[in-house]
Design a protein around this motif. Sequence first.
Motif, PDB file in Angstrom:
ATOM      1  N   PHE A 100       0.830  -1.208   0.000  1.00 52.23           N
ATOM      2  CA  PHE A 100       0.000   0.000   0.000  1.00 52.23           C
ATOM      3  C   PHE A 100       0.866   1.262   0.000  1.00 52.23           C
ATOM      4  O   PHE A 100       0.622   2.198  -0.780  1.00 52.23           O
ATOM      5  N   VAL A 101       1.865   1.297   0.865  1.00 53.82           N
ATOM      6  CA  VAL A 101       2.713   2.488   0.956  1.00 53.82           C
ATOM      7  C   VAL A 101       3.399   2.761  -0.378  1.00 53.82           C
ATOM      8  O   VAL A 101       3.510   3.915  -0.824  1.00 53.82           O
ATOM      9  N   GLU A 102       3.844   1.704  -1.052  1.00 57.67           N
ATOM     10  CA  GLU A 102       4.475   1.886  -2.357  1.00 57.67           C
ATOM     11  C   GLU A 102       3.533   2.583  -3.335  1.00 57.67           C
ATOM     12  O   GLU A 102       3.924   3.524  -4.031  1.00 57.67           O
ATOM     13  N   ARG A 103       2.268   2.144  -3.373  1.00 53.14           N
ATOM     14  CA  ARG A 103       1.310   2.743  -4.301  1.00 53.14           C
ATOM     15  C   ARG A 103       0.916   4.157  -3.855  1.00 53.14           C
ATOM     16  O   ARG A 103       0.762   5.058  -4.681  1.00 53.14           O
ATOM     17  N   PHE A 104       0.732   4.356  -2.571  1.00 53.23           N
ATOM     18  CA  PHE A 104       0.345   5.671  -2.057  1.00 53.23           C
ATOM     19  C   PHE A 104       1.446   6.694  -2.321  1.00 53.23           C
ATOM     20  O   PHE A 104       1.180   7.822  -2.784  1.00 53.23           O
ATOM     21  N   VAL A 105       2.686   6.313  -2.058  1.00 54.78           N
ATOM     22  CA  VAL A 105       3.804   7.222  -2.303  1.00 54.78           C
ATOM     23  C   VAL A 105       3.930   7.526  -3.790  1.00 54.78           C
ATOM     24  O   VAL A 105       4.141   8.689  -4.184  1.00 54.78           O
ATOM     25  N   ALA A 106       3.788   6.501  -4.623  1.00 56.38           N
ATOM     26  CA  ALA A 106       3.908   6.718  -6.077  1.00 56.38           C
ATOM     27  C   ALA A 106       2.834   7.677  -6.568  1.00 56.38           C
ATOM     28  O   ALA A 106       3.109   8.583  -7.365  1.00 56.38           O
ATOM     29  N   ARG A 107       1.598   7.500  -6.116  1.00 55.82           N
ATOM     30  CA  ARG A 107       0.511   8.396  -6.522  1.00 55.82           C
ATOM     31  C   ARG A 107       0.753   9.823  -6.028  1.00 55.82           C
ATOM     32  O   ARG A 107       0.473  10.795  -6.722  1.00 55.82           O
TER      33      ARG A 107
END
Length: 539
Positions: free
Chosen positions: A326-333
Motif C-alpha cells: 500500500f505504501v508503495e502505491r500511495f507514495v507513487a501516486r
Amino acid sequence: MSASVPGPGGSLVGGPSDPEHDPRASYALEPAYVARLTDRVLATSGTTVPLSSPLDGAPLANIPQSSAADVDEAYRRARAAQKQWARTSLEERSAILLRLHDIVLDRQDEIMDLIQLESGKARKHAFDEPLHIALTARYYARTAHRHLDTERKSGVIPVLTRVEQNRIPKGVVGIISPWNYPFTMALCDGLPALLAGNAVVTKPDAQTMLSALLGAELLEEAGFPRDLWVVVAGPGRELGTPMIERSDYICFTGSTATGKIIAKQCAERLIGCSLELGGKNPILVLRDADIERAAEGAVRATFSNAGQLCVSTERMFVADQIYDRFVERFVARTKAMTLGTAMEWDVDMGSLISQDQLDTVTAHVEDAVAKGATVLAGGRARPDLGPYFYEPTILEGVTPEMTCFGNETFGPVISIYRFHDESDAIERANEGEYGLNAAIYTRDGARGRAIARQIKCGTVNVNEAFGATFASIDSPMGGMRESGMGRRQGSEGIHRYTESQAVATQRLLRFAPQYGLSDRGYAKVMTASLRVLNKLGRA
C-alpha cells in the motif's frame, strides 16, 4: 492577466495553458466587478482591508470594514425582512432555492474562478463548492414539507386529545464562515435557515470575502430579498460578540478554541449554536482492502484543497499484511501529483492560503523530522510555484512527542502507521479529543460499517475519502467531542433553525375531576386507564 467581466456568468479569467508560460502569471479582476461585489458589504466605517490572491500575491480588492454600528443596522434590516419573509409560503421559498440551484450551475465557471483566485485551490477542488451548493439547494427545496410541515403527534387520550407539532423560525441567524471552502461554507448553512423562515446576518472570513459576496449576489438573483441576507466584514474579535448579542442562533465553522468561546457566549444568552470545529481525522486501510482503490482514496482524503479541509485525513493506519504494497502505491501516486497555479483541470493540488498556514505546515514537518520521522514524499515548500505552496507530504515514524502527532496541521501532511490487530487500530484512531471524520477501506462493506460504529467520529466513509457523507445532504454532518456540536445537512441541519412548538386540542374530557368524581376517584380512573392502554400496546 486581467479579467474581462462584461456581465454576470462565464469565466472570469483565463489561465496559463502554454507549458512555457510563466507559472507565476498574475491574475486580476476588473474594478467594476469588484465594486459590484464589495457594495454588498454593510460598512460605513470608511476603512478597508486589502485582499490578495495566494496564487501570486497580487491584489484583488479592498474590502470595506463594518463597525459595531453596522452590525446593529444589519440586524435591524434582517429582522424587518424576516417578519415579511416568515409569511411567505413554503412553496415560494422552495421555488427560489430551485432557481438558485440552476443559477449556481449556470455560473459555475465564474464561481470556480473566484474561489481559485481567493483560496489558491486547484480547479477540481473548487468545483466541489458549486456542486455542494446545488445539491443543498435542491435537497432542501424538494424536502421542505417533510421537514417543516405541521406534524400530528399521539395525544394522551386517544381520539380525544389532538396534538400537533409546529416548526417556528428562530428569527435572525448569525453565520460566521471560514476561508477554506469560501463559497459553499458561506451559503450551505444559511440555505436551510432561509427555507425555515429566518433571516441571516453573515460574517465571512476576511481572506475570502469575494466568494461569499458572489454567493449573496446569486441569492438575490434567485429571488431572495436583499435584506434577508446581510453581509458584514471585519475581525471576529470585533464583530463576533456583537453578532452573538443580537442573534437568535449562531452557526460557526472554524477552530475549536474559537468555538469554545462562542459556545460560552451563546450559553450566557441561552441561545442555540452549531459548531463545526477541528479534526485529526483517521483513515483505516484493512488487510482486505483494494490497495489501488485505497491509495487513490487516500490521496484525495489527504491532499484535497492542499489538506485545508475540516474532514481531510491526517492519520493513516494500515494493516501489516498490506502495509508495504500500500505504501508503495500511495507514495507513487503522491509523487505523481501536479502542483500549480493554472486555473485548469489538470492541476492536482493548489496552494495553501496564507503565510500562517505555510508556517504551521513547515513547523510541523521540520519538528517531526528533527525528532526522527522519515519523509516518504514531499516535505518542502515550493516558492518556485507560488508564495505559499507546499508539497504533498507523507511521514513515517511519527511519535507522540512530535507536534503533528495529535495537533491538527490543516495542510498537505499525513502520518502513516502500521497495525496488526484491528481493535488496536480502532483504539488508536479514537485517540485524542477530536472526532469529525474517518474513512475505512475494506472489501467487506458490512464489516466496514460495523467498525464504523466503533469510531468516535460524526461521519465515517467506507471505501471513500469524505465525499460520500459530504455530498449526501440527507445525512447529518458534524463532529463528536472537541470537533463540535450540532449538525448541518439532513433534518438536523434545518430543525436547528426552528423552535419546536406543541399545540394540543382537548375534546370532551378535561384533565380534572368531572361528572361528580372526587380527586381520589379521578386518580383511580386515570390509573385504570393507564393500565388498559399499556395492555393494548399504546405508547
